[in-house]
Motif scaffolding. Structure first.
Motif, mmCIF file in Angstrom:
data_model
loop_
_atom_site.group_PDB
_atom_site.id
_atom_site.type_symbol
_atom_site.label_atom_id
_atom_site.label_comp_id
_atom_site.label_asym_id
_atom_site.label_seq_id
_atom_site.Cartn_x
_atom_site.Cartn_y
_atom_site.Cartn_z
ATOM 1 N N PRO A 41 -15.645 29.148 35.721
ATOM 2 C CA PRO A 41 -14.285 29.656 35.528
ATOM 3 C C PRO A 41 -13.832 29.413 34.089
ATOM 4 N N ILE A 42 -13.077 30.357 33.547
ATOM 5 C CA ILE A 42 -12.524 30.204 32.200
ATOM 6 C C ILE A 42 -11.088 30.696 32.242
ATOM 7 N N TYR A 43 -10.294 30.236 31.292
ATOM 8 C CA TYR A 43 -8.865 30.530 31.317
ATOM 9 C C TYR A 43 -8.409 31.132 29.992
ATOM 10 N N ALA A 44 -7.241 31.740 30.028
ATOM 11 C CA ALA A 44 -6.686 32.418 28.852
ATOM 12 C C ALA A 44 -5.323 31.826 28.516
ATOM 13 N N LEU A 45 -5.025 31.786 27.214
ATOM 14 C CA LEU A 45 -3.746 31.267 26.733
ATOM 15 C C LEU A 45 -3.256 32.110 25.561
ATOM 16 N N PRO A 46 -1.946 32.095 25.288
ATOM 17 C CA PRO A 46 -1.457 32.705 24.051
ATOM 18 C C PRO A 46 -2.056 31.989 22.840
ATOM 19 N N LEU A 47 -2.257 32.721 21.764
ATOM 20 C CA LEU A 47 -2.885 32.120 20.584
ATOM 21 C C LEU A 47 -2.157 30.873 20.104
ATOM 22 N N HIS A 48 -0.840 30.890 20.089
ATOM 23 C CA HIS A 48 -0.130 29.722 19.568
ATOM 24 C C HIS A 48 -0.301 28.507 20.477
ATOM 25 N N LYS A 49 -0.570 28.727 21.763
ATOM 26 C CA LYS A 49 -0.836 27.614 22.665
ATOM 27 C C LYS A 49 -2.251 27.067 22.464
ATOM 28 N N ILE A 50 -3.177 27.936 22.095
ATOM 29 C CA ILE A 50 -4.517 27.454 21.741
ATOM 30 C C ILE A 50 -4.428 26.573 20.501
ATOM 31 N N ALA A 51 -3.661 27.030 19.508
ATOM 32 C CA ALA A 51 -3.476 26.238 18.292
ATOM 33 C C ALA A 51 -2.829 24.894 18.622
ATOM 34 N N PHE A 52 -1.831 24.883 19.504
ATOM 35 C CA PHE A 52 -1.142 23.657 19.887
ATOM 36 C C PHE A 52 -2.099 22.704 20.604
ATOM 37 N N SER A 53 -2.968 23.242 21.459
ATOM 38 C CA SER A 53 -3.952 22.417 22.152
ATOM 39 C C SER A 53 -4.896 21.752 21.168
ATOM 40 N N TYR A 54 -5.313 22.491 20.147
ATOM 41 C CA TYR A 54 -6.212 21.911 19.139
ATOM 42 C C TYR A 54 -5.483 20.905 18.254
ATOM 43 N N LEU A 55 -4.192 21.130 18.014
ATOM 44 C CA LEU A 55 -3.396 20.132 17.289
ATOM 45 C C LEU A 55 -3.439 18.801 18.022
ATOM 46 N N LYS A 56 -3.286 18.830 19.342
ATOM 47 C CA LYS A 56 -3.305 17.603 20.133
ATOM 48 C C LYS A 56 -4.684 16.966 20.157
ATOM 49 N N LEU A 57 -5.713 17.791 20.145
ATOM 50 C CA LEU A 57 -7.066 17.256 20.107
ATOM 51 C C LEU A 57 -7.298 16.498 18.802
ATOM 52 N N ALA A 58 -6.743 17.024 17.702
ATOM 53 C CA ALA A 58 -6.875 16.374 16.408
ATOM 54 C C ALA A 58 -5.922 15.199 16.247
ATOM 55 N N CYS A 59 -4.754 15.291 16.869
ATOM 56 C CA CYS A 59 -3.702 14.271 16.748
ATOM 57 C C CYS A 59 -3.329 13.784 18.149
ATOM 58 N N PRO A 60 -4.201 12.991 18.776
ATOM 59 C CA PRO A 60 -3.980 12.621 20.175
ATOM 60 C C PRO A 60 -2.757 11.746 20.410
ATOM 61 N N ASP A 61 -2.140 11.241 19.356
ATOM 62 C CA ASP A 61 -0.894 10.505 19.559
ATOM 63 C C ASP A 61 0.202 11.405 20.122
#
Length: 333
Positions: A191-211
């Motif tokens: 299974p795979i999921y879809a998100l708006p581009l800005h939410k993908i960017a936000f998810s990667y922001l959290k991956l880089a800045c887990p605080d």
């Protein structure tokens, strides 16, 4: 569809091709600070989802439980391209977890790396599931299922506990309701999921800045998988691919997926980036990403030069003669 021209390719001074798409850059609050095209365009993450698909296994310390090395555990988030060192690490991982290749739901394939593929052909070897670029991810999900006492044979079904936890993880990172996330089936059968581009960017922001992640277990898991990706960049793709080139920079966490989608998190700058090339082209990723980093005033020029070395903006013919050029042409809105 909200796409804009991202890259133009010229041959002999005449425009030959245009790659359209969209780009979103967000700050640590998720606010869009730069965009080209529609930042709300919804797209499947494909293999750009792999770091998040690995979070449930990292939360349970699956690498530690099975005694995996960092190189082996990094394959949970990898789109490895089947070089010999990838296969060696995968086979070691399978022995430690106690699984066999036939348990993988992904299909048999040849390596994506052309040299590795040619070597398997010369040796007259058949396609194998372990050669599939997603075989590390599948092993991680089977290992988690085994550890939790879940059915190891049906780990790929959307109703399986591991898949339900993955979609909840995606929703948590993106800060959207899980029931609002469109689903589908990826190339490897999961299974795979879809998100708006800005939410993908936000998810990667959290991956880089887990605080920015409130839940302690999720925060520690995100830190762990991102660290493994940076410590083992060549395990995530191969010696000549964008993901590995970016991950060699300890300030970045990055992963691409099929059909032109890409996500990047910047630690010091506390930014998230996502992009989608509408025709699915991957050869223009270096041009686009290098241009984004340049426009953001990114300080590590070595990273940008690595991207241009992978895919120069000069276009050569089959004999190596320069015949044209590639230009990033998008403007921030």
């Amino acid at each position: 569809m909200g796409f804009t021209a991202l890259v133009e390719e010229y041959r002999g001074g005449t425009l030959e091709n245009v790659h359209y798409g969209a780009v979103a850059v967000v700050d640590e609050t998720g606010k869009v600070i730069h965009k080209a095209g529609d930042e709300n365009f919804v797209t499947f993450l494909r293999s750009a989802a792999k770091p998040f698909q690995a979070i449930p296994a990292m939360k349970r310390n699956v690498p530690g439980i099975y005694g995996l090395t960092g190189r082996e555990a990094a394959l949970f988030a990898a789109s490895h391209r089947g070089e010999a060192f990838h296969i060696e690490a995968l086979e070691s991982m399978y022995r430690k977890i106690g699984i066999t290749e036939d348990m993988l739901h992904c299909c048999a394939a040849y390596p994506l790396n052309e040299d590795a593929k040619a070597a398997r052909h010369r040796a007259r070897e058949p396609k194998r599931r372990i050669f599939h670029n997603c075989s590390g991810k599948h092993a991680g999900l089977i290992a988690l299922s085994k550890h939790m006492g879940w059915d190891e044979r049906t780990y790929y079904e959307a109703s399986h506990p591991v898949q339900r936890e993955i979609i909840e993880t995606a929703a948590y990172f993106a800060e959207v309701p899980a029931e609002s996330i469109p689903g589908g089936i990826d190339g490897c059968g999961l299974p795979i999921y879809a998100l708006p581009l800005h939410k993908i960017a936000f998810s990667y922001l959290k991956l880089a800045c887990p605080d920015r992640i409130g839940d302690t277990a999720t925060r520690e898991a995100a830190s762990a998988i991102a660290r493994l990706m940076n410590e083992n960049p060549q395990m995530i793709a191969d010696t000549k691919f964008v993901c590995s080139a970016l991950l060699a920079d300890e300030n970045l966490v990055a992963k691409g997926g099929a059909k032109g989608v890409y996500g990047i998190g910047l630690r010091k700058e506390r930014l998230g980036i996502s992009l989608k090339v509408s025709d699915g082209a991957e050869h223009v990723w270096p041009c686009i990403i290098a241009s984004i980093l340049e426009r953001l005033g990114y300080g590590n020029r070595e990273t940008i030069e690595r991207l241009y070395a992978l895919a120069p903006n000069t276009i050569a013919n089959d004999g190596g003669t320069e015949v044209g050029e590639r230009r990033a042409v998008f403007a921030w809105a």
